[in-house]
Design a protein around this motif. Structure first.
Motif, PDB file in Angstrom:
ATOM      1  N   GLN A  21       0.815  -1.179  -0.137  1.00 46.70           N
ATOM      2  CA  GLN A  21       0.089  -0.076  -0.061  1.00 46.70           C
ATOM      3  C   GLN A  21       1.052   1.329   0.053  1.00 46.70           C
ATOM      4  O   GLN A  21       1.920   1.216   0.678  1.00 46.70           O
ATOM      5  CB  GLN A  21      -0.776  -0.137   1.341  1.00 46.70           C
ATOM      6  N   LEU A  22       0.561   2.422  -0.717  1.00 43.27           N
ATOM      7  CA  LEU A  22       1.180   3.360  -0.816  1.00 43.27           C
ATOM      8  C   LEU A  22       1.048   4.221   0.567  1.00 43.27           C
ATOM      9  O   LEU A  22      -0.116   4.146   1.122  1.00 43.27           O
ATOM     10  CB  LEU A  22       0.773   4.421  -1.921  1.00 43.27           C
ATOM     11  N   LEU A  23       2.095   4.926   0.955  1.00 42.66           N
ATOM     12  CA  LEU A  23       2.269   5.663   2.211  1.00 42.66           C
ATOM     13  C   LEU A  23       1.695   7.149   1.949  1.00 42.66           C
ATOM     14  O   LEU A  23       1.767   7.599   0.688  1.00 42.66           O
ATOM     15  CB  LEU A  23       3.511   5.808   2.727  1.00 42.66           C
ATOM     16  N   THR A  24       0.818   7.428   2.822  1.00 38.77           N
ATOM     17  CA  THR A  24       0.419   8.748   2.639  1.00 38.77           C
ATOM     18  C   THR A  24       1.442   9.851   2.990  1.00 38.77           C
ATOM     19  O   THR A  24       2.512   9.235   3.598  1.00 38.77           O
ATOM     20  CB  THR A  24      -1.010   9.198   3.779  1.00 38.77           C
ATOM     21  N   LYS A  25       1.203  11.152   2.773  1.00 43.04           N
ATOM     22  CA  LYS A  25       2.309  12.191   3.118  1.00 43.04           C
ATOM     23  C   LYS A  25       2.522  12.090   4.640  1.00 43.04           C
ATOM     24  O   LYS A  25       3.701  12.496   5.082  1.00 43.04           O
ATOM     25  CB  LYS A  25       1.832  13.459   2.501  1.00 43.04           C
ATOM     26  N   LYS A  26       1.323  12.091   5.336  1.00 41.01           N
ATOM     27  CA  LYS A  26       1.368  12.278   6.870  1.00 41.01           C
ATOM     28  C   LYS A  26       2.205  10.974   7.231  1.00 41.01           C
ATOM     29  O   LYS A  26       3.245  11.060   8.126  1.00 41.01           O
ATOM     30  CB  LYS A  26       0.141  12.187   7.437  1.00 41.01           C
ATOM     31  N   GLU A  27       2.055   9.688   6.944  1.00 38.66           N
ATOM     32  CA  GLU A  27       2.848   8.464   7.210  1.00 38.66           C
ATOM     33  C   GLU A  27       4.384   8.732   6.884  1.00 38.66           C
ATOM     34  O   GLU A  27       5.294   8.483   7.678  1.00 38.66           O
ATOM     35  CB  GLU A  27       2.257   7.362   6.380  1.00 38.66           C
ATOM     36  N   ILE A  28       4.497   9.150   5.751  1.00 37.72           N
ATOM     37  CA  ILE A  28       6.008   9.571   5.411  1.00 37.72           C
ATOM     38  C   ILE A  28       6.562  10.817   6.324  1.00 37.72           C
ATOM     39  O   ILE A  28       7.718  10.583   6.816  1.00 37.72           O
ATOM     40  CB  ILE A  28       6.133   9.986   3.930  1.00 37.72           C
ATOM     41  N   THR A  29       5.963  11.561   6.463  1.00 34.41           N
ATOM     42  CA  THR A  29       6.449  12.677   7.230  1.00 34.41           C
ATOM     43  C   THR A  29       6.639  12.146   8.821  1.00 34.41           C
ATOM     44  O   THR A  29       7.647  12.530   9.216  1.00 34.41           O
ATOM     45  CB  THR A  29       5.362  14.003   7.245  1.00 34.41           C
ATOM     46  N   LEU A  30       5.772  11.540   9.136  1.00 36.86           N
ATOM     47  CA  LEU A  30       5.851  10.849  10.532  1.00 36.86           C
ATOM     48  C   LEU A  30       7.190   9.861  10.725  1.00 36.86           C
ATOM     49  O   LEU A  30       8.047   9.727  11.593  1.00 36.86           O
ATOM     50  CB  LEU A  30       4.653  10.178  11.214  1.00 36.86           C
ATOM     51  N   GLN A  31       7.440   9.157   9.541  1.00 35.10           N
ATOM     52  CA  GLN A  31       8.543   8.285   9.533  1.00 35.10           C
ATOM     53  C   GLN A  31       9.730   9.149   9.616  1.00 35.10           C
ATOM     54  O   GLN A  31      10.947   8.689  10.223  1.00 35.10           O
ATOM     55  CB  GLN A  31       8.596   7.092   8.381  1.00 35.10           C
ATOM     56  N   LEU A  32       9.688  10.204   8.844  1.00 30.06           N
ATOM     57  CA  LEU A  32      11.026  10.930   8.891  1.00 30.06           C
ATOM     58  C   LEU A  32      11.568  11.837  10.042  1.00 30.06           C
ATOM     59  O   LEU A  32      12.409  11.839  10.466  1.00 30.06           O
ATOM     60  CB  LEU A  32      10.829  12.141   7.724  1.00 30.06           C
ATOM     61  N   ILE A  33      10.491  12.106  10.850  1.00 37.39           N
ATOM     62  CA  ILE A  33      10.221  12.774  11.972  1.00 37.39           C
ATOM     63  C   ILE A  33      11.160  11.817  13.099  1.00 37.39           C
ATOM     64  O   ILE A  33      11.713  12.360  13.865  1.00 37.39           O
ATOM     65  CB  ILE A  33       9.106  13.289  12.515  1.00 37.39           C
ATOM     66  N   LYS A  34      10.402  10.503  12.986  1.00 42.30           N
ATOM     67  CA  LYS A  34      10.970   9.539  13.806  1.00 42.30           C
ATOM     68  C   LYS A  34      12.484   9.555  13.760  1.00 42.30           C
ATOM     69  O   LYS A  34      13.120   9.155  14.671  1.00 42.30           O
ATOM     70  CB  LYS A  34      10.293   8.096  13.733  1.00 42.30           C
ATOM     71  N   GLU A  35      13.047   9.232  12.617  1.00 39.53           N
ATOM     72  CA  GLU A  35      14.292   9.090  12.176  1.00 39.53           C
ATOM     73  C   GLU A  35      15.081  10.301  12.604  1.00 39.53           C
ATOM     74  O   GLU A  35      16.362  10.114  13.254  1.00 39.53           O
ATOM     75  CB  GLU A  35      14.611   8.754  10.723  1.00 39.53           C
ATOM     76  N   GLU A  36      14.680  11.456  12.644  1.00 40.47           N
ATOM     77  CA  GLU A  36      15.214  12.731  12.981  1.00 40.47           C
ATOM     78  C   GLU A  36      15.512  12.722  14.403  1.00 40.47           C
ATOM     79  O   GLU A  36      16.472  13.138  15.010  1.00 40.47           O
ATOM     80  CB  GLU A  36      14.552  13.820  12.318  1.00 40.47           C
ATOM     81  N   LEU A  37      14.332  12.326  15.187  1.00 40.32           N
ATOM     82  CA  LEU A  37      14.419  12.409  16.667  1.00 40.32           C
ATOM     83  C   LEU A  37      15.205  11.586  17.122  1.00 40.32           C
ATOM     84  O   LEU A  37      15.930  11.721  18.304  1.00 40.32           O
ATOM     85  CB  LEU A  37      12.955  12.117  17.324  1.00 40.32           C
ATOM     86  N   LYS A  38      15.227  10.246  16.571  1.00 32.98           N
ATOM     87  CA  LYS A  38      16.320   9.135  17.093  1.00 32.98           C
ATOM     88  C   LYS A  38      17.872   9.713  16.857  1.00 32.98           C
ATOM     89  O   LYS A  38      18.793   9.666  17.794  1.00 32.98           O
ATOM     90  CB  LYS A  38      16.101   7.910  16.248  1.00 32.98           C
ATOM     91  N   SER A  39      17.981  10.324  15.836  1.00 31.02           N
ATOM     92  CA  SER A  39      19.299  10.916  15.405  1.00 31.02           C
ATOM     93  C   SER A  39      19.595  11.967  16.383  1.00 31.02           C
ATOM     94  O   SER A  39      20.737  11.763  16.773  1.00 31.02           O
ATOM     95  CB  SER A  39      19.304  11.482  13.828  1.00 31.02           C
ATOM     96  N   ARG A  40      18.827  12.911  16.745  1.00 26.72           N
ATOM     97  CA  ARG A  40      18.940  13.882  17.768  1.00 26.72           C
ATOM     98  C   ARG A  40      19.412  13.565  19.106  1.00 26.72           C
ATOM     99  O   ARG A  40      20.215  13.986  19.520  1.00 26.72           O
ATOM    100  CB  ARG A  40      17.696  14.950  17.693  1.00 26.72           C
ATOM    101  N   LYS A  41      18.862  12.486  19.379  1.00 32.41           N
ATOM    102  CA  LYS A  41      19.014  11.917  20.705  1.00 32.41           C
ATOM    103  C   LYS A  41      20.443  11.098  20.843  1.00 32.41           C
ATOM    104  O   LYS A  41      20.972  11.415  21.697  1.00 32.41           O
ATOM    105  CB  LYS A  41      17.988  10.654  20.890  1.00 32.41           C
TER     106      LYS A  41
END
Length: 104
Positions: A3-23
């Motif tokens: 299933q194709l991801l929505t823009k919100k789902e993609i954005t949430l995944q990017l934010i998760k990765e950025e938060l982990k990187s920042r931590k």
């Protein structure tokens, strides 16, 4: 079939990765290790996805504060990371709506 991801789902995944990187990199900074050339930076991509792409210092400062605060709050489990990503996303969306209502 995938299933194709929505823009919100993609954005949430990017934010998760950025938060982990920042931590991770903030922990290194606390140990005295900084200026790592391998640190990922998804800020421009995330800001573009949510519509905070006006290049103003005020906009970046707001975004950075949101991401930095939520990056510090995550713990080493998927639920925590997901919850903080969603809260950060919601804060960014509230700011977008505030700007739209003021015609900015």
């Amino acid at each position: 079939m995938h299933q194709l991801l929505t823009k919100k789902e993609i954005t949430l995944q990017l934010i998760k990765e950025e938060l982990k990187s920042r931590k991770f990199f903030n922990a290194l900074l606390d140990l005295g290790l900084d200026n790592c050339p391998y640190q990922s930076n998804l800020d421009d991509l995330i800001m573009n996805f949510v519509g905070l792409n006006d290049d103003a210092d005020e906009t970046f400062d707001f975004y950075y504060d949101v991401m930095d605060r939520h990056g510090k709050l995550i713990t080493a489990n998927k639920e925590s990371i997901g919850r903080q990503a969603l809260e950060a996303y919601d804060e960014l969306m509230v700011e977008i709506k505030r700007r739209e209502s003021k015609g900015l």
